[in-house]
Scaffold this motif. Sequence first.
Motif, PDB file in Angstrom:
ATOM      1  N   GLY A  38       0.733  -1.162   0.137  1.00 30.42           N
ATOM      2  CA  GLY A  38      -0.004  -0.027  -0.033  1.00 30.42           C
ATOM      3  C   GLY A  38       0.717   1.145  -0.109  1.00 30.42           C
ATOM      4  O   GLY A  38       0.300   2.440   0.047  1.00 30.42           O
ATOM      5  N   TRP A  73     -12.348  -8.169   2.512  1.00 29.92           N
ATOM      6  CA  TRP A  73     -11.499  -6.978   2.499  1.00 29.92           C
ATOM      7  C   TRP A  73     -10.559  -6.951   1.213  1.00 29.92           C
ATOM      8  O   TRP A  73     -10.443  -6.092   0.679  1.00 29.92           O
ATOM      9  CB  TRP A  73     -10.653  -6.739   3.641  1.00 29.92           C
ATOM     10  N   SER A  74      -9.911  -7.832   0.993  1.00 26.61           N
ATOM     11  CA  SER A  74      -8.810  -8.029  -0.253  1.00 26.61           C
ATOM     12  C   SER A  74      -9.732  -7.974  -1.355  1.00 26.61           C
ATOM     13  O   SER A  74      -9.071  -7.186  -2.356  1.00 26.61           O
ATOM     14  CB  SER A  74      -8.114  -9.368  -0.166  1.00 26.61           C
ATOM     15  N   GLU A 114     -10.559  -4.088  -1.716  1.00 24.40           N
ATOM     16  CA  GLU A 114      -9.578  -3.361  -2.233  1.00 24.40           C
ATOM     17  C   GLU A 114      -9.546  -3.334  -3.767  1.00 24.40           C
ATOM     18  O   GLU A 114      -8.971  -2.389  -4.370  1.00 24.40           O
ATOM     19  CB  GLU A 114      -8.280  -3.856  -1.389  1.00 24.40           C
ATOM     20  N   PRO A 116      -6.765   3.326  -2.004  1.00 19.85           N
ATOM     21  CA  PRO A 116      -7.609   2.798  -0.981  1.00 19.85           C
ATOM     22  C   PRO A 116      -7.053   2.550   0.123  1.00 19.85           C
ATOM     23  O   PRO A 116      -5.870   2.326   0.449  1.00 19.85           O
ATOM     24  CB  PRO A 116      -8.071   1.327  -1.488  1.00 19.85           C
ATOM     25  N   ARG A 169      -6.021   0.791   3.538  1.00 18.71           N
ATOM     26  CA  ARG A 169      -5.460  -0.487   4.046  1.00 18.71           C
ATOM     27  C   ARG A 169      -6.446  -0.984   5.142  1.00 18.71           C
ATOM     28  O   ARG A 169      -7.278  -0.148   5.743  1.00 18.71           O
ATOM     29  CB  ARG A 169      -4.130  -0.531   4.493  1.00 18.71           C
ATOM     30  N   HIS A 215     -11.952  -0.095   4.250  1.00 18.09           N
ATOM     31  CA  HIS A 215     -11.959  -0.284   2.907  1.00 18.09           C
ATOM     32  C   HIS A 215     -12.909   0.984   2.011  1.00 18.09           C
ATOM     33  O   HIS A 215     -13.506   1.472   2.918  1.00 18.09           O
ATOM     34  CB  HIS A 215     -12.504  -1.557   2.466  1.00 18.09           C
TER      35      HIS A 215
END
Length: 290
Positions: free
Chosen positions: A172, A242-243, A246, A266, A268, A272
């Motif tokens: 990130g 979450w992944s 993102e 975005p 971390r 989100h």
Amino acid sequence: MNMEHYFTRGRAFPMSALAMLKSCYPLRPEHLLHSLTSHAMLSADAIAELAGRMDPADVEFNRADNLPIGIRPEDVPANGLSIVETIRSIETNKSWAVLKNIEKDDAYRALLLDLLEEIRMVVEPQTGPMLTPQGFIFISSPGSMTPFHFDPEHNILMQIRGEKAMHVFPAGDPAFAAPQDHERYHSGGSRNLDWNDGMARGQTVVALHPGEAIHVPVMAPHYVRNGAAVSVSLSITWRSTWSYREAEAHAANKWLRKFGLNPGMPPRWPRHAVVRSTLWRALRRFGVEA
């Protein structure tokens, strides 16, 4: 092939590894331990047999000697061999190979799911259900190098044979992977990243020996230098809501740039980009592409 179940040797991850994973997950790389080094399904012969029955779309292999840290995928040289020939002559052919999505094979899927089950108690309280389990086996020649890149999965890389050094950079951080790098990847582009020597100051170097592992955070840039012997590694990976959120926000950012906007990275975990990820889901239903 001997399909001996690894639970006959007890747990793959000792309790100390679970404690270390709990301390770092999901944002920080961390050195872990495991006990899979003598597993029959991870021997060179077993891996070659697996490669021979895999879909060609699920294998990748190339020359891996004297590569620059940052290299475009189209510039990586082929080795002129088949995947099985590459694995069986890996000690001398100066190559690198990965078997992707090994969970498509029933026996290896069982191994993957058993390993993920061991860490579920640590993972799910943090990032929720473990989605899209996938496994990858890496086998590489002495002295080979895997170029600078990032990956979208939560990942634990387990060293089975040989030694390697993982050079991991903060996820990130635009100093190591620009927003446009993320946007390109999440809209179907390459995972390889540009490199300059000034980036080295931000790295965490983790030396891996057989029986050791590393947690690699989602989209953490990294490159790998192999040691003086053949290296075999197993990656166990999963995704989270979450992944995926993102990834959707990065794809939305690329679409927004078409209109002259300059969206930020975005946030971390645990935050989100709700609006952007929701926007992208809506756009995709209408067939919009980044």
